[in-house]
Scaffold this motif. Sequence first.
Motif, PDB file in Angstrom:
ATOM      1  N   ARG A  33       0.835  -1.203   0.000  1.00 34.99           N
ATOM      2  CA  ARG A  33       0.000   0.000   0.000  1.00 34.99           C
ATOM      3  C   ARG A  33       0.869   1.252   0.000  1.00 34.99           C
ATOM      4  NH1 ARG A  33      -2.432  -3.051   4.160  1.00 34.99           N
ATOM      5  NH2 ARG A  33      -4.323  -4.125   3.478  1.00 34.99           N
ATOM      6  N   ARG A  34       1.979   1.188   0.768  1.00 35.79           N
ATOM      7  CA  ARG A  34       2.883   2.333   0.868  1.00 35.79           C
ATOM      8  C   ARG A  34       4.233   2.071   0.203  1.00 35.79           C
ATOM      9  NH1 ARG A  34       3.893   3.793   6.825  1.00 35.79           N
ATOM     10  NH2 ARG A  34       5.075   5.437   5.781  1.00 35.79           N
ATOM     11  N   VAL A  35       4.651   0.823   0.175  1.00 34.52           N
ATOM     12  CA  VAL A  35       5.992   0.496  -0.308  1.00 34.52           C
ATOM     13  C   VAL A  35       6.052   0.513  -1.833  1.00 34.52           C
ATOM     14  CG1 VAL A  35       7.788  -1.270  -0.403  1.00 34.52           C
ATOM     15  CG2 VAL A  35       6.551  -0.864   1.745  1.00 34.52           C
ATOM     16  N   VAL A  36       6.998   1.274  -2.342  1.00 35.76           N
ATOM     17  CA  VAL A  36       7.294   1.321  -3.776  1.00 35.76           C
ATOM     18  C   VAL A  36       8.731   0.849  -3.955  1.00 35.76           C
ATOM     19  CG1 VAL A  36       7.552   2.787  -5.819  1.00 35.76           C
ATOM     20  CG2 VAL A  36       5.692   3.220  -4.188  1.00 35.76           C
ATOM     21  N   VAL A  37       8.927  -0.097  -4.874  1.00 37.04           N
ATOM     22  CA  VAL A  37      10.258  -0.627  -5.144  1.00 37.04           C
ATOM     23  C   VAL A  37      10.708  -0.114  -6.499  1.00 37.04           C
ATOM     24  CG1 VAL A  37      11.665  -2.699  -5.397  1.00 37.04           C
ATOM     25  CG2 VAL A  37       9.725  -2.686  -3.809  1.00 37.04           C
ATOM     26  N   GLU A  79      14.355   6.554 -11.943  1.00 37.63           N
ATOM     27  CA  GLU A  79      13.950   7.531 -10.935  1.00 37.63           C
ATOM     28  C   GLU A  79      12.457   7.360 -10.641  1.00 37.63           C
ATOM     29  OE1 GLU A  79      15.908   9.500  -9.223  1.00 37.63           O
ATOM     30  OE2 GLU A  79      17.638   8.703 -10.314  1.00 37.63           O
ATOM     31  N   TYR A  80      12.041   7.812  -9.469  1.00 43.78           N
ATOM     32  CA  TYR A  80      10.629   7.731  -9.097  1.00 43.78           C
ATOM     33  C   TYR A  80      10.300   8.925  -8.210  1.00 43.78           C
ATOM     34  CZ  TYR A  80       6.308   6.244  -6.842  1.00 43.78           C
ATOM     35  OH  TYR A  80       5.020   6.186  -6.365  1.00 43.78           O
ATOM     36  N   GLU A  81       9.233   9.621  -8.563  1.00 46.11           N
ATOM     37  CA  GLU A  81       8.790  10.762  -7.760  1.00 46.11           C
ATOM     38  C   GLU A  81       7.791  10.262  -6.724  1.00 46.11           C
ATOM     39  OE1 GLU A  81       6.732  15.182  -8.318  1.00 46.11           O
ATOM     40  OE2 GLU A  81       7.477  14.066 -10.064  1.00 46.11           O
ATOM     41  N   ALA A  82       8.221  10.212  -5.487  1.00 50.42           N
ATOM     42  CA  ALA A  82       7.413   9.629  -4.423  1.00 50.42           C
ATOM     43  C   ALA A  82       6.219  10.513  -4.092  1.00 50.42           C
ATOM     44  CB  ALA A  82       8.261   9.420  -3.179  1.00 50.42           C
ATOM     45  N   ASP A 129       4.647   7.547   0.644  1.00 45.51           N
ATOM     46  CA  ASP A 129       5.353   6.437   0.013  1.00 45.51           C
ATOM     47  C   ASP A 129       6.630   6.089   0.769  1.00 45.51           C
ATOM     48  OD1 ASP A 129       3.516   6.132  -1.981  1.00 45.51           O
ATOM     49  OD2 ASP A 129       4.737   7.016  -3.575  1.00 45.51           O
ATOM     50  N   VAL A 130       6.907   4.809   0.850  1.00 43.50           N
ATOM     51  CA  VAL A 130       8.182   4.314   1.355  1.00 43.50           C
ATOM     52  C   VAL A 130       8.885   3.687   0.163  1.00 43.50           C
ATOM     53  CG1 VAL A 130       9.317   2.675   2.901  1.00 43.50           C
ATOM     54  CG2 VAL A 130       7.274   3.914   3.665  1.00 43.50           C
ATOM     55  N   VAL A 131       9.920   4.359  -0.322  1.00 47.47           N
ATOM     56  CA  VAL A 131      10.592   3.928  -1.555  1.00 47.47           C
ATOM     57  C   VAL A 131      11.834   3.114  -1.205  1.00 47.47           C
ATOM     58  CG1 VAL A 131      11.671   4.654  -3.710  1.00 47.47           C
ATOM     59  CG2 VAL A 131       9.735   5.954  -2.784  1.00 47.47           C
ATOM     60  N   ILE A 132      11.911   1.913  -1.789  1.00 45.17           N
ATOM     61  CA  ILE A 132      13.064   1.032  -1.612  1.00 45.17           C
ATOM     62  C   ILE A 132      13.787   0.928  -2.943  1.00 45.17           C
ATOM     63  CG2 ILE A 132      13.814  -1.319  -1.086  1.00 45.17           C
ATOM     64  CD1 ILE A 132      11.380  -1.593   0.694  1.00 45.17           C
ATOM     65  N   ALA A 158      12.615  -2.040   8.202  1.00 42.52           N
ATOM     66  CA  ALA A 158      13.414  -0.951   8.778  1.00 42.52           C
ATOM     67  C   ALA A 158      12.863   0.406   8.377  1.00 42.52           C
ATOM     68  CB  ALA A 158      14.867  -1.096   8.342  1.00 42.52           C
ATOM     69  N   ARG A 159      12.513   0.541   7.104  1.00 40.11           N
ATOM     70  CA  ARG A 159      11.995   1.830   6.626  1.00 40.11           C
ATOM     71  C   ARG A 159      10.626   2.152   7.220  1.00 40.11           C
ATOM     72  NH1 ARG A 159      13.920   3.839   1.920  1.00 40.11           N
ATOM     73  NH2 ARG A 159      12.653   5.618   2.574  1.00 40.11           N
ATOM     74  N   LEU A 160       9.897   1.115   7.653  1.00 38.12           N
ATOM     75  CA  LEU A 160       8.580   1.333   8.267  1.00 38.12           C
ATOM     76  C   LEU A 160       8.667   1.512   9.781  1.00 38.12           C
ATOM     77  CD1 LEU A 160       6.582  -1.266   6.133  1.00 38.12           C
ATOM     78  CD2 LEU A 160       6.169   1.208   6.181  1.00 38.12           C
ATOM     79  N   GLY A 161       9.873   1.472  10.333  1.00 39.64           N
ATOM     80  CA  GLY A 161      10.020   1.830  11.743  1.00 39.64           C
ATOM     81  C   GLY A 161      10.577   0.788  12.672  1.00 39.64           C
ATOM     82  N   ALA A 162      10.943  -0.390  12.166  1.00 43.71           N
ATOM     83  CA  ALA A 162      11.528  -1.403  13.044  1.00 43.71           C
ATOM     84  C   ALA A 162      12.836  -0.886  13.630  1.00 43.71           C
ATOM     85  CB  ALA A 162      11.774  -2.699  12.285  1.00 43.71           C
TER      86      ALA A 162
END
Length: 312
Positions: free
Chosen positions: A120-124, A130-133, A137-140, A188-192
């Motif tokens: 839902r939030r994670v974009v790979v 390039e990607y404009e978040a 968005d959580v971009v990996i 990790a990017r989501l807060g762990a």
Amino acid sequence: MSETEASRGEWLELAVAVDREAVEPVSEIFARYGFNEGVVVEEPFIQDPDGDNLQVDLTRPVTIRTFVPAEERAKVEEIRRALWHLGQLRPVGDLQVTSRHEEDWANAWKEHYRPVRAGRRVVVRPPWFEYEAAEGDVVIVLDPGMAFGTGTHPSTRLALVAVEDYLEPGMRVFDVGTGSGILAIAAARLGAEIVDAVDIESVAVRQARENVERNEVADRVRVELGSVSAEAPDRSGYDLVIANIIARILIELSSGLVAAVRPGGRLILSGIIEPKESEVVSMFEGHGLTLLSRRQEEDWVAQVWERPASNP
């Protein structure tokens, strides 16, 4: 022509389908004329829909391949004549000749790996796009290399959605069979606060470590060679354990996976093909866990389990 000059030019890919008794003589012919005596033998195989129980299919022909520089096209006719003579003794298919360019091999696959919303939030996204978040968005940034996990497979997407649903900031997370490291990095990017990740393949460990560095989460994510089998170091006390592996391996590792979850913690299982789901459910219910949720995409299923707050 030098090897360097050949590798930069046009190539001819030669392929032929043969029965098993002709594999060796055809390989010898291809090695005689092919570049650097290189020969590829491709045996047909059968396997379960989730990739398990891989077996060679003895009922189908074997494909033999080699490559020659396009400038040496005369070799193709020599190979064709040799195959014709051999074909008088054994079944040999028609010689297939395809033009190739090495630069195309190296880069064409990249055109098919573009930024993808994997949760839902994670974009790979791969490093070369390039990607404009958008907001939230959580971009990996992920280079999968030879390791599994780009965010395009249903099992990975299902696992990522479960991580988004059940991960809370400050959690200790354990990712078993990390592959490219995508789920560990997302956690990790989501807060762990701490993420331990393991894989039994050294190639995956190396790729995951590179991706961890690329996403600047090395201070929270540690990737090691290992598993949760009986021979593996003790793992316990994790708030959230993630395992995106095929059903048979989830069942084999069930004791270790359950032991890694703290009482009251959660376990995310993905990589389960629907026909084998009941076996997974039976095993983890037998360990005393409670099924909290189930999500399905195509034939793939992800489950989220909870370990009782006190041992039964």
